[in-house]
Design a protein around this motif. Sequence first.
Motif, PDB file in Angstrom:
ATOM      1  N   GLU A 229      68.846 106.461  17.858  1.00 41.73           N
ATOM      2  CA  GLU A 229      69.974 105.540  17.732  1.00 41.73           C
ATOM      3  C   GLU A 229      71.303 106.196  18.098  1.00 41.73           C
ATOM      4  O   GLU A 229      72.358 105.573  17.997  1.00 41.73           O
ATOM      5  CB  GLU A 229      70.036 104.978  16.310  1.00 41.73           C
ATOM      6  N   ARG A 276      61.576  99.615   9.847  1.00 41.63           N
ATOM      7  CA  ARG A 276      61.991  98.537  10.752  1.00 41.63           C
ATOM      8  C   ARG A 276      62.661  99.088  12.013  1.00 41.63           C
ATOM      9  O   ARG A 276      62.373  98.640  13.136  1.00 41.63           O
ATOM     10  CB  ARG A 276      62.942  97.572  10.033  1.00 41.63           C
ATOM     11  N   ARG A 277      63.571 100.062  11.829  1.00 42.16           N
ATOM     12  CA  ARG A 277      64.242 100.638  12.999  1.00 42.16           C
ATOM     13  C   ARG A 277      63.232 101.383  13.874  1.00 42.16           C
ATOM     14  O   ARG A 277      63.320 101.360  15.100  1.00 42.16           O
ATOM     15  CB  ARG A 277      65.357 101.582  12.544  1.00 42.16           C
ATOM     16  N   GLU A 279      60.035 100.671  14.247  1.00 44.99           N
ATOM     17  CA  GLU A 279      59.264  99.673  14.994  1.00 44.99           C
ATOM     18  C   GLU A 279      60.047  99.185  16.206  1.00 44.99           C
ATOM     19  O   GLU A 279      59.500  99.035  17.303  1.00 44.99           O
ATOM     20  CB  GLU A 279      58.925  98.490  14.081  1.00 44.99           C
ATOM     21  N   ALA A 280      61.330  98.923  16.027  1.00 44.95           N
ATOM     22  CA  ALA A 280      62.163  98.419  17.124  1.00 44.95           C
ATOM     23  C   ALA A 280      62.309  99.445  18.240  1.00 44.95           C
ATOM     24  O   ALA A 280      62.453  99.078  19.419  1.00 44.95           O
ATOM     25  CB  ALA A 280      63.539  98.027  16.588  1.00 44.95           C
ATOM     26  N   LEU A 281      62.245 100.731  17.879  1.00 45.11           N
ATOM     27  CA  LEU A 281      62.437 101.803  18.854  1.00 45.11           C
ATOM     28  C   LEU A 281      61.121 102.379  19.379  1.00 45.11           C
ATOM     29  O   LEU A 281      61.133 103.269  20.226  1.00 45.11           O
ATOM     30  CB  LEU A 281      63.251 102.933  18.210  1.00 45.11           C
TER      31      LEU A 281
END
Length: 304
Positions: A229, A276-277, A279-281
């Motif tokens: 991120e 969650r982050r 999974e998104a990445l």
Amino acid sequence: MSFSPFTVAVMGAGAVGCYFGGMLARHGHRVTLIARPQHVAAMDISGLRMQTTQFDEHVPLAASSQASAVQGAQLVLFCVKSLDTEAAGALIRPHLHPDALVLCLQNGVDNTGRLRGVLPQHAVAAAVVYVATEMAGPGHVRHHGRGDLVMEPSRNSDAVAQAFVAAGVPTEVSPNLTGALWAKLILNCAYNAVSAISQLPYGKTVAGEGVRDLMRDVVSECLAVAHAEGVHLAGDVHAAVDQLAGSMPSQFSSTAQDLARGKVTEIDHLNGLIVRRGEALGIATPANRALWAMVKLLESKVSD
């Protein structure tokens, strides 16, 4: 040098809010704690009992159970649980002074942004909290260690930081508050769920077989997500995690305290956020997922 006290309101005066609000009140600032009715009733009689590593005394201050008590405050310490951020922000908005600074003293990395969604953006500033506290009874906060803050630069941030320092709260204004928030999140991800699942304080959890290895796996996953991120983390995060138990050996995590009282925890905003982050990445986070899932299972048990 003359002393100009701040008018301060603490929204969500649990253990963290009582400690920092109490320290300011003890130094002469006009403080109102907005807390649950049982705490307000106790403080109306004898003030806030602060049992710290340095002193044990009753601190006179005002207390209320109404969000409208933020009216007229120059500084609002915003200390509600992460799951209550938007609702609590909406409650105080009609009563907020136009020039008030709302300082977020919450766990997690997304609360400030969420609060800016319901309050004027210029009014909200982020801070990172390092303190070991618990509510030992109505109107009674017990302090186990540390008690320092890191704030982001904002209007009046220098004056607020100076007020905290003068009140005995080491405070730094940092241009890399995002990195500081993530560093604190990683500490919470490493310790909170383990303490909650075991119902043991930090010093005893790290002595458990395989626990330090588990924590290192958790931290490595968190670092992978943070780096993806674009978050800059200063210092050795693994070393900071290793050292925390030594500085707060008797502290139970806030997640452990919530479970012990039959409350919903902030785990969705700690290990759950990493999941969650990740999974998104496209980053696997199995250690964080396991801890998050176990705490969610325990939450369902206490809420039945």
